[in-house]
Motif scaffolding. Structure first.
Motif, short mmCIF file in Angstrom:
data_model
loop_
_atom_site.label_atom_id
_atom_site.label_comp_id
_atom_site.label_asym_id
_atom_site.label_seq_id
_atom_site.Cartn_x
_atom_site.Cartn_y
_atom_site.Cartn_z
N MET A 7 0.87 -1.02 0.05
CA MET A 7 -0.29 -0.05 -0.42
C MET A 7 0.98 1.55 0.38
N SER A 60 2.52 2.00 -3.18
CA SER A 60 1.19 2.09 -4.30
C SER A 60 1.40 3.49 -4.64
N PHE A 75 -2.57 4.85 -4.86
CA PHE A 75 -3.41 3.25 -4.98
C PHE A 75 -2.81 3.89 -7.36
N THR A 106 -0.18 -2.18 -5.97
CA THR A 106 -1.41 -2.14 -6.28
C THR A 106 -2.38 -3.61 -5.73
#
Length: 106
Positions: A20, A23, A26, A32
């Protein structure tokens, strides 16, 4: 077998937390995707462990492994601060996990 499931679920917890972070909100697809898969694996293995282990024990150990593991990854991999007070807090969490394991049925 429940304890093994729970341990692996905790390791997946650490992996998804790190993924996370990687990422970048995201915006990066591979971290992700790793996060999504390991979240599913972590929760699935936690559920399997709960067939045998009490809820309080399983959930406490699961979150504790995730917390301590993520703390360690933050320091070792991401270069986060390892102050004495943070290390003492981590030691107290670890002591609590050990006591929870000792106090729980096999």
């Amino acid at each position: 077998m429940a304890w093994l499931y729970l341990f692996i679920a905790g390791v997946f917890e650490v992996v998804w937390a790190y993924a996370m972070k990687q990422s970048d909100g995201f915006t990066r697809p591979w971290p992700t995707a790793v996060m999504a898969v390991t979240i599913a694996g972590s929760v699935g293995l936690l559920a399997l462990s709960m067939r045998t282990l009490p809820l309080g024990t399983a959930y406490t150990i699961w979150t504790g492994i995730g917390a301590i593991g993520s703390f360690a990854v933050g320091i070792i991999v991401l270069g986060e601060q390892a102050s004495l007070i943070r290390l003492a807090a981590a030691a107290l969490i670890t002591a609590g996990l050990i006591l929870m394991r000792i106090a729980s049925p096999a």
